[in-house]
Design a protein around this motif. Structure first.
Motif, PDB file in Angstrom:
ATOM      1  N   GLN A  73       1.065  -1.157  -0.008  1.00  0.00           N
ATOM      2  CA  GLN A  73       0.131   0.045   0.017  1.00  0.00           C
ATOM      3  C   GLN A  73       0.951   1.185  -0.046  1.00  0.00           C
ATOM      4  OE1 GLN A  73      -2.727  -0.480   3.231  1.00  0.00           O
ATOM      5  NE2 GLN A  73      -3.513  -2.118   2.719  1.00  0.00           N
ATOM      6  N   ILE A  74       0.702   2.076  -0.915  1.00  0.00           N
ATOM      7  CA  ILE A  74       1.213   3.294  -1.107  1.00  0.00           C
ATOM      8  C   ILE A  74       0.471   4.475  -0.797  1.00  0.00           C
ATOM      9  CG2 ILE A  74       2.729   5.089  -2.545  1.00  0.00           C
ATOM     10  CD1 ILE A  74       3.282   2.753  -4.397  1.00  0.00           C
ATOM     11  N   ALA A  75       0.729   5.258   0.356  1.00  0.00           N
ATOM     12  CA  ALA A  75      -0.339   6.417   0.543  1.00  0.00           C
ATOM     13  C   ALA A  75      -0.031   7.446  -0.149  1.00  0.00           C
ATOM     14  CB  ALA A  75      -0.168   6.774   2.230  1.00  0.00           C
ATOM     15  N   ALA A  76      -1.088   8.519  -0.521  1.00  0.00           N
ATOM     16  CA  ALA A  76      -1.004   9.842  -1.139  1.00  0.00           C
ATOM     17  C   ALA A  76       0.046   9.590  -2.205  1.00  0.00           C
ATOM     18  CB  ALA A  76      -0.284  10.620  -0.113  1.00  0.00           C
ATOM     19  N   THR A  77      -0.272   8.599  -3.212  1.00  0.00           N
ATOM     20  CA  THR A  77       0.566   8.442  -4.287  1.00  0.00           C
ATOM     21  C   THR A  77       0.975   9.816  -5.080  1.00  0.00           C
ATOM     22  OG1 THR A  77      -0.574   6.419  -4.544  1.00  0.00           O
ATOM     23  CG2 THR A  77       0.741   7.028  -6.084  1.00  0.00           C
ATOM     24  N   GLN A  78       2.486   9.870  -5.422  1.00  0.00           N
ATOM     25  CA  GLN A  78       2.928  10.856  -6.048  1.00  0.00           C
ATOM     26  C   GLN A  78       3.248  10.597  -7.450  1.00  0.00           C
ATOM     27  OE1 GLN A  78       6.314  11.706  -3.307  1.00  0.00           O
ATOM     28  NE2 GLN A  78       4.854  12.306  -1.898  1.00  0.00           N
ATOM     29  N   PRO A  79       3.460  11.420  -8.461  1.00  0.00           N
ATOM     30  CA  PRO A  79       4.084  10.893  -9.915  1.00  0.00           C
ATOM     31  C   PRO A  79       5.430  10.346  -9.546  1.00  0.00           C
ATOM     32  CG  PRO A  79       3.127  13.314  -9.875  1.00  0.00           C
ATOM     33  CD  PRO A  79       3.131  12.713  -8.288  1.00  0.00           C
ATOM     34  N   GLY A  80       6.229  10.333  -8.632  1.00  0.00           N
ATOM     35  CA  GLY A  80       7.690   9.862  -8.471  1.00  0.00           C
ATOM     36  C   GLY A  80       7.372   8.568  -8.157  1.00  0.00           C
ATOM     37  N   ASP A  81       6.215   7.919  -7.867  1.00  0.00           N
ATOM     38  CA  ASP A  81       5.896   6.555  -7.513  1.00  0.00           C
ATOM     39  C   ASP A  81       5.658   5.760  -8.605  1.00  0.00           C
ATOM     40  OD1 ASP A  81       3.959   7.692  -4.747  1.00  0.00           O
ATOM     41  OD2 ASP A  81       6.057   7.097  -4.638  1.00  0.00           O
ATOM     42  N   SER A  82       5.522   6.614  -9.940  1.00  0.00           N
ATOM     43  CA  SER A  82       5.278   5.644 -11.224  1.00  0.00           C
ATOM     44  C   SER A  82       6.392   4.941 -11.546  1.00  0.00           C
ATOM     45  CB  SER A  82       5.042   6.676 -12.065  1.00  0.00           C
ATOM     46  OG  SER A  82       3.867   7.270 -12.211  1.00  0.00           O
ATOM     47  N   ALA A  83       6.276   3.639 -11.557  1.00  0.00           N
ATOM     48  CA  ALA A  83       7.412   2.491 -11.984  1.00  0.00           C
ATOM     49  C   ALA A  83       6.765   1.259 -12.094  1.00  0.00           C
ATOM     50  CB  ALA A  83       8.338   2.643 -10.647  1.00  0.00           C
ATOM     51  N   VAL A  84       7.478   0.180 -12.119  1.00  0.00           N
ATOM     52  CA  VAL A  84       7.036  -1.244 -12.060  1.00  0.00           C
ATOM     53  C   VAL A  84       7.217  -1.737 -10.506  1.00  0.00           C
ATOM     54  CG1 VAL A  84       7.198  -3.569 -12.766  1.00  0.00           C
ATOM     55  CG2 VAL A  84       7.225  -1.595 -14.545  1.00  0.00           C
ATOM     56  N   TYR A  85       6.413  -2.386  -9.939  1.00  0.00           N
ATOM     57  CA  TYR A  85       6.629  -2.890  -8.606  1.00  0.00           C
ATOM     58  C   TYR A  85       6.724  -4.359  -8.702  1.00  0.00           C
ATOM     59  CZ  TYR A  85       6.120   1.602  -6.986  1.00  0.00           C
ATOM     60  OH  TYR A  85       6.305   3.135  -6.596  1.00  0.00           O
ATOM     61  N   PHE A  86       7.766  -5.057  -7.964  1.00  0.00           N
ATOM     62  CA  PHE A  86       7.933  -6.506  -8.156  1.00  0.00           C
ATOM     63  C   PHE A  86       7.810  -6.923  -6.640  1.00  0.00           C
ATOM     64  CE2 PHE A  86       9.101  -7.520 -12.385  1.00  0.00           C
ATOM     65  CZ  PHE A  86       9.970  -6.172 -12.832  1.00  0.00           C
ATOM     66  N   CYS A  87       6.803  -7.832  -6.277  1.00  0.00           N
ATOM     67  CA  CYS A  87       7.183  -8.740  -5.056  1.00  0.00           C
ATOM     68  C   CYS A  87       8.205  -9.772  -5.111  1.00  0.00           C
ATOM     69  CB  CYS A  87       5.939  -9.156  -4.504  1.00  0.00           C
ATOM     70  SG  CYS A  87       5.185 -10.539  -5.618  1.00  0.00           S
ATOM     71  N   ALA A  88       8.924 -10.418  -4.306  1.00  0.00           N
ATOM     72  CA  ALA A  88       9.896 -11.299  -4.208  1.00  0.00           C
ATOM     73  C   ALA A  88       9.874 -11.900  -3.021  1.00  0.00           C
ATOM     74  CB  ALA A  88      11.282 -10.754  -4.686  1.00  0.00           C
ATOM     75  N   GLU A  89      10.130 -13.376  -3.086  1.00  0.00           N
ATOM     76  CA  GLU A  89       9.946 -14.167  -1.812  1.00  0.00           C
ATOM     77  C   GLU A  89      11.455 -14.950  -1.701  1.00  0.00           C
ATOM     78  OE1 GLU A  89       9.592 -17.854  -1.965  1.00  0.00           O
ATOM     79  OE2 GLU A  89       9.083 -18.161  -4.111  1.00  0.00           O
ATOM     80  N   ASN A  90      11.476 -15.299  -0.918  1.00  0.00           N
ATOM     81  CA  ASN A  90      12.709 -16.002  -0.198  1.00  0.00           C
ATOM     82  C   ASN A  90      12.358 -17.176   0.815  1.00  0.00           C
ATOM     83  OD1 ASN A  90      15.124 -16.225   1.915  1.00  0.00           O
ATOM     84  ND2 ASN A  90      16.020 -16.124  -0.422  1.00  0.00           N
ATOM     85  N   HIS A  91      13.035 -18.239   0.875  1.00  0.00           N
ATOM     86  CA  HIS A  91      12.818 -19.106   1.941  1.00  0.00           C
ATOM     87  C   HIS A  91      14.265 -19.570   2.466  1.00  0.00           C
ATOM     88  CE1 HIS A  91      13.687 -22.476  -0.750  1.00  0.00           C
ATOM     89  NE2 HIS A  91      12.657 -22.045  -1.684  1.00  0.00           N
ATOM     90  N   ASN A  92      14.007 -20.034   3.729  1.00  0.00           N
ATOM     91  CA  ASN A  92      15.503 -20.227   4.475  1.00  0.00           C
ATOM     92  C   ASN A  92      16.236 -21.431   3.771  1.00  0.00           C
ATOM     93  OD1 ASN A  92      15.487 -18.288   6.378  1.00  0.00           O
ATOM     94  ND2 ASN A  92      14.547 -19.507   8.149  1.00  0.00           N
ATOM     95  N   PHE A 136      11.021 -13.850  -8.258  1.00  0.00           N
ATOM     96  CA  PHE A 136      10.405 -12.536  -8.417  1.00  0.00           C
ATOM     97  C   PHE A 136       9.015 -12.796  -8.880  1.00  0.00           C
ATOM     98  CE2 PHE A 136      13.119  -8.774  -7.806  1.00  0.00           C
ATOM     99  CZ  PHE A 136      14.264  -9.225  -7.537  1.00  0.00           C
ATOM    100  N   GLY A 137       8.130 -11.927  -8.735  1.00  0.00           N
ATOM    101  CA  GLY A 137       6.744 -11.670  -9.553  1.00  0.00           C
ATOM    102  C   GLY A 137       6.800 -11.103 -10.729  1.00  0.00           C
ATOM    103  N   GLY A 138       5.849 -11.513 -11.845  1.00  0.00           N
ATOM    104  CA  GLY A 138       5.803 -10.539 -12.916  1.00  0.00           C
ATOM    105  C   GLY A 138       5.770  -9.299 -13.020  1.00  0.00           C
ATOM    106  N   GLY A 139       5.642  -8.319 -11.837  1.00  0.00           N
ATOM    107  CA  GLY A 139       5.714  -7.136 -12.087  1.00  0.00           C
ATOM    108  C   GLY A 139       4.212  -6.257 -12.030  1.00  0.00           C
ATOM    109  N   THR A 140       3.896  -5.292 -11.545  1.00  0.00           N
ATOM    110  CA  THR A 140       2.860  -4.378 -11.690  1.00  0.00           C
ATOM    111  C   THR A 140       3.375  -2.884 -12.089  1.00  0.00           C
ATOM    112  OG1 THR A 140       1.197  -5.726 -10.453  1.00  0.00           O
ATOM    113  CG2 THR A 140       0.652  -3.288 -10.718  1.00  0.00           C
ATOM    114  N   ARG A 141       2.737  -2.446 -13.186  1.00  0.00           N
ATOM    115  CA  ARG A 141       2.984  -1.148 -13.617  1.00  0.00           C
ATOM    116  C   ARG A 141       2.088  -0.076 -12.975  1.00  0.00           C
ATOM    117  NH1 ARG A 141       6.260   1.149 -16.998  1.00  0.00           N
ATOM    118  NH2 ARG A 141       6.569  -0.787 -18.104  1.00  0.00           N
ATOM    119  N   LEU A 142       2.579   0.710 -12.199  1.00  0.00           N
ATOM    120  CA  LEU A 142       1.890   1.723 -11.454  1.00  0.00           C
ATOM    121  C   LEU A 142       1.851   3.117 -12.150  1.00  0.00           C
ATOM    122  CD1 LEU A 142       0.062   2.708  -9.037  1.00  0.00           C
ATOM    123  CD2 LEU A 142       2.136   3.299  -7.712  1.00  0.00           C
ATOM    124  N   MET A 143       0.760   3.640 -12.606  1.00  0.00           N
ATOM    125  CA  MET A 143       0.841   4.695 -13.232  1.00  0.00           C
ATOM    126  C   MET A 143       0.140   5.972 -12.655  1.00  0.00           C
ATOM    127  SD  MET A 143       0.206   3.444 -17.187  1.00  0.00           S
ATOM    128  CE  MET A 143       0.171   4.983 -17.799  1.00  0.00           C
TER     129      MET A 143
END
Lengths: 114, 112
Positions: B76-95, B102-109
């Motif tokens: 969750q990104i509060a008060a989204t700003q133009p500088g937040d525009s990018a592709v966001y990836f989640c990534a997971e790791n296990h011990n 990595f996930g496939g990515g979401t483009r935030l505009m």
């Protein structure tokens, strides 16, 4: 803020030629990684490196690939005989530890195989 | 095979609104999760992480929520700003290892 640096930013190489991609990890980090991202696809893990040896590698990291830490600051990825499908962005990353510590990435080297 | 994936490839929000980016993971052994932001021509930039013994973690303007029951992660990104525009990836790791998946990515505009 310390950062991972990679050189060159863009490498163009003829198919079959050897290429070396270079990285300077963050200075107090002990774990080093290479990832690649083919255009339009996910970031994929290649290899991790600790204490001068490979600790984990993926299926992508076959005999054509090798990594080395030639001195106290550089970390390199070598591809011996490049193929067209090696064209991708290659990212270096480093971390303080492997467990529950974020990996910090460089801005990548774009490798184009002709 | 087990993988990390994203529901929405593109998210468009108005400047000032809150953004929510979702991620589903299928590896029940995953115990550490990271969100990365990738701007054009740059490498993945660390935003926030969370361990599996937590269900919420807050940073500056960002919050990550982890629901282990349904294997779901959100940013969750509060008060989204133009500088937040990018592709966001989640990534997971296990011990069991130190590779990130990595996930496939979401483009935030962000619209001004």
């Amino acid at each position: 803020e310390p950062e991972v640096t990679q050189t060159p930013s863009h490498q163009v190489t003829q198919m079959g030629q050897e290429v070396i991609l270079r990285c300077v990890p963050i200075s107090n980090h002990l774990y080093f990684y290479w990832y690649r991202q083919i255009l339009g696809q996910k970031v994929e893990f290649l290899v991790s490196f600790y204490n001068n040896e490979i600790s984990e590698k993926s299926e992508i990291f076959d005999d054509q690939f090798s990594v080395e830490r030639p001195d106290g600051s550089n970390f390199t990825l070598k591809i011996r005989s490049t193929k067209l499908e090696d064209s991708a962005m290659y990212f270096c990353a480093s971390s303080e530890e492997t467990l529950d510590q974020p990996q910090h990435f460089g801005d990548g080297t774009r490798l184009s195989i002709l | 095979g087990e993988s990390v994936g994203l529901h929405l490839p593109t998210l468009s929000v108005q400047e000032g609104d809150n953004s929510i980016i979702n991620c589903a993971y299928s590896n029940s052994a995953s115990d550490y999760f990271i969100w990365y932001k990738q701007e054009s021509g740059k490498g993945p930039q660390f935003i926030i992480d969370i361990r599996s013994n937590m269900d919420k973690r807050q940073g500056q303007r960002v919050t990550v929520l982890l629901n282990k029951t349904v294997k779901h992660l959100s940013l969750q990104i509060a008060a989204t700003q133009p500088g937040d525009s990018a592709v966001y990836f989640c990534a997971e790791n296990h011990n069991a290892g130190n590779m990130l998946t990595f996930g496939g990515g979401t483009r935030l505009m962000v619209k001004p």
